[in-house]
Scaffold this motif. Sequence first.
Motif, PDB file in Angstrom:
ATOM      1  N   LYS A  35     -21.520   2.828   0.293  1.00  0.00           N
ATOM      2  CA  LYS A  35     -22.209   1.543   0.475  1.00  0.00           C
ATOM      3  C   LYS A  35     -21.416   0.415  -0.175  1.00  0.00           C
ATOM      4  N   GLN A  36     -20.847   0.691  -1.356  1.00  0.00           N
ATOM      5  CA  GLN A  36     -20.054  -0.321  -2.051  1.00  0.00           C
ATOM      6  C   GLN A  36     -18.819  -0.712  -1.236  1.00  0.00           C
ATOM      7  N   LEU A  37     -18.138   0.284  -0.680  1.00  0.00           N
ATOM      8  CA  LEU A  37     -16.949   0.006   0.127  1.00  0.00           C
ATOM      9  C   LEU A  37     -17.319  -0.802   1.368  1.00  0.00           C
ATOM     10  N   ARG A  38     -18.417  -0.440   1.994  1.00  0.00           N
ATOM     11  CA  ARG A  38     -18.857  -1.170   3.192  1.00  0.00           C
ATOM     12  C   ARG A  38     -19.154  -2.626   2.853  1.00  0.00           C
ATOM     13  N   GLU A  39     -19.828  -2.851   1.743  1.00  0.00           N
ATOM     14  CA  GLU A  39     -20.165  -4.219   1.345  1.00  0.00           C
ATOM     15  C   GLU A  39     -18.907  -5.029   1.057  1.00  0.00           C
ATOM     16  N   MET A  40     -17.897  -4.386   0.454  1.00  0.00           N
ATOM     17  CA  MET A  40     -16.649  -5.098   0.171  1.00  0.00           C
ATOM     18  C   MET A  40     -15.901  -5.449   1.450  1.00  0.00           C
ATOM     19  N   LEU A  41     -15.975  -4.583   2.459  1.00  0.00           N
ATOM     20  CA  LEU A  41     -15.326  -4.870   3.730  1.00  0.00           C
ATOM     21  C   LEU A  41     -16.040  -5.992   4.478  1.00  0.00           C
ATOM     22  N   ILE A  42     -17.357  -5.940   4.479  1.00  0.00           N
ATOM     23  CA  ILE A  42     -18.140  -6.899   5.258  1.00  0.00           C
ATOM     24  C   ILE A  42     -18.249  -8.250   4.563  1.00  0.00           C
ATOM     25  N   ASP A  43     -18.332  -8.232   3.244  1.00  0.00           N
ATOM     26  CA  ASP A  43     -18.531  -9.481   2.501  1.00  0.00           C
ATOM     27  C   ASP A  43     -17.551  -9.583   1.335  1.00  0.00           C
ATOM     28  N   PRO A  44     -16.256  -9.755   1.612  1.00  0.00           N
ATOM     29  CA  PRO A  44     -15.284  -9.873   0.514  1.00  0.00           C
ATOM     30  C   PRO A  44     -15.530 -11.080  -0.369  1.00  0.00           C
ATOM     31  N   GLN A  45     -16.269 -12.084   0.157  1.00  0.00           N
ATOM     32  CA  GLN A  45     -16.562 -13.272  -0.643  1.00  0.00           C
ATOM     33  C   GLN A  45     -17.420 -12.958  -1.864  1.00  0.00           C
ATOM     34  N   SER A  46     -18.087 -11.787  -1.828  1.00  0.00           N
ATOM     35  CA  SER A  46     -18.931 -11.421  -2.973  1.00  0.00           C
ATOM     36  C   SER A  46     -18.115 -11.237  -4.250  1.00  0.00           C
ATOM     37  N   LEU A  47     -16.795 -11.032  -4.089  1.00  0.00           N
ATOM     38  CA  LEU A  47     -15.916 -10.865  -5.242  1.00  0.00           C
ATOM     39  C   LEU A  47     -15.175 -12.150  -5.604  1.00  0.00           C
ATOM     40  N   TRP A  48     -15.458 -13.221  -4.904  1.00  0.00           N
ATOM     41  CA  TRP A  48     -14.789 -14.485  -5.208  1.00  0.00           C
ATOM     42  C   TRP A  48     -15.219 -14.996  -6.579  1.00  0.00           C
ATOM     43  N   THR A  49     -14.273 -15.560  -7.292  1.00  0.00           N
ATOM     44  CA  THR A  49     -14.615 -16.262  -8.526  1.00  0.00           C
ATOM     45  C   THR A  49     -15.225 -17.611  -8.156  1.00  0.00           C
ATOM     46  N   GLU A  50     -15.955 -18.198  -9.089  1.00  0.00           N
ATOM     47  CA  GLU A  50     -16.572 -19.495  -8.811  1.00  0.00           C
ATOM     48  C   GLU A  50     -15.494 -20.553  -8.544  1.00  0.00           C
ATOM     49  N   GLU A  51     -14.390 -20.471  -9.274  1.00  0.00           N
ATOM     50  CA  GLU A  51     -13.295 -21.423  -9.089  1.00  0.00           C
ATOM     51  C   GLU A  51     -12.713 -21.322  -7.677  1.00  0.00           C
ATOM     52  N   TYR A  52     -12.510 -20.103  -7.217  1.00  0.00           N
ATOM     53  CA  TYR A  52     -11.949 -19.907  -5.876  1.00  0.00           C
ATOM     54  C   TYR A  52     -12.955 -20.331  -4.805  1.00  0.00           C
ATOM     55  N   ARG A  53     -14.216 -20.041  -5.028  1.00  0.00           N
ATOM     56  CA  ARG A  53     -15.257 -20.438  -4.086  1.00  0.00           C
ATOM     57  C   ARG A  53     -15.298 -21.965  -3.942  1.00  0.00           C
ATOM     58  N   GLN A  54     -15.167 -22.662  -5.059  1.00  0.00           N
ATOM     59  CA  GLN A  54     -15.176 -24.127  -5.019  1.00  0.00           C
ATOM     60  C   GLN A  54     -13.961 -24.665  -4.261  1.00  0.00           C
ATOM     61  N   MET A  55     -12.816 -24.024  -4.450  1.00  0.00           N
ATOM     62  CA  MET A  55     -11.620 -24.449  -3.738  1.00  0.00           C
ATOM     63  C   MET A  55     -11.792 -24.283  -2.228  1.00  0.00           C
TER      64      MET A  55
END
Length: 286
Positions: free
Chosen positions: A220-240
């Motif tokens: 399930k963890q691997l599937r979530e990482m494939l489908i939603d890689p943004q979940s691992l984004w840092t706040e700084e990268y998300r803002q960029m």
Amino acid sequence: MNLTYRHTALIRTTSALLVVALLLVGGCSSVRLVYGHLDWWMDRNINKYLDLDGAQEDLLSLRVDEFHRWHRQTQLPRYADYLETLAGNVDDPDTTPAKLIEIEKQVDTFWHSSVVMLSDLLLPLVIQMNEKQIDQLAENVREEREESLKKWEKSKRKREKQFRKEAKRWLGDLTSEQDAMIDHQLDTTRFDPKRRDAQRQKWATAFISTLRSKPEGYEKQLREMLIDPQSLWTEEYRQMQEQLRTQARNLGAEILKSATPQQRAHLKTTLLEYASDFRILAAQEH
């Protein structure tokens, strides 16, 4: 589909040109030719990362064929419907960034559907890999990251030319005012490829570590990482990333607001041509 996210936010979001994220090809006349080789292209690119044995390669080919068939039959009609809707709204006076957000969300929805399908087809194959194959996957990902970073740092001029090419594809010849808008956007946009590389490294480390250690619930963890890689984004990268999207929406709104009647006619024709190609492809059996 990891049709390589993916393009930069700048190109993805600019005006109704957002649909370029769905196309990945040069002109309408080549859509059918390129799409007909999609399964080969996917097979080849996935094999660049996965060091598979004979039986696994056969299974990969079957899964890619299944994805291609599903995408042709179920997704292309959706794309065609949406392109026709966009074509019908070309003369809509509402060209605000808020309107472009609606388009962006729909494109993201299309993308998400394909990512979910492909992830569910390929993840069982990935989970079967042995330790040696996982080692090779880690090395292949590292090499691809390094090569991508080198290309990004060396290809600023190429990206500028590509940006203008995409704009001209959809609108035809640009006015001097629109050229100036694009110049300003390119001069003021700030994107740090090293931040992107660091974020990709973070994702790869988490994915491969989970694949190796296989903790409880790891599938399930691997599937979530494939489908939603943004979940691992840092706040700084998300803002960029959000800043890039906001800048692109603003530019798209400005260009559409300044579009001439000839450019709007060109945009409408191009959207309908792509929609027609997608319908023809969807009707084909293979």
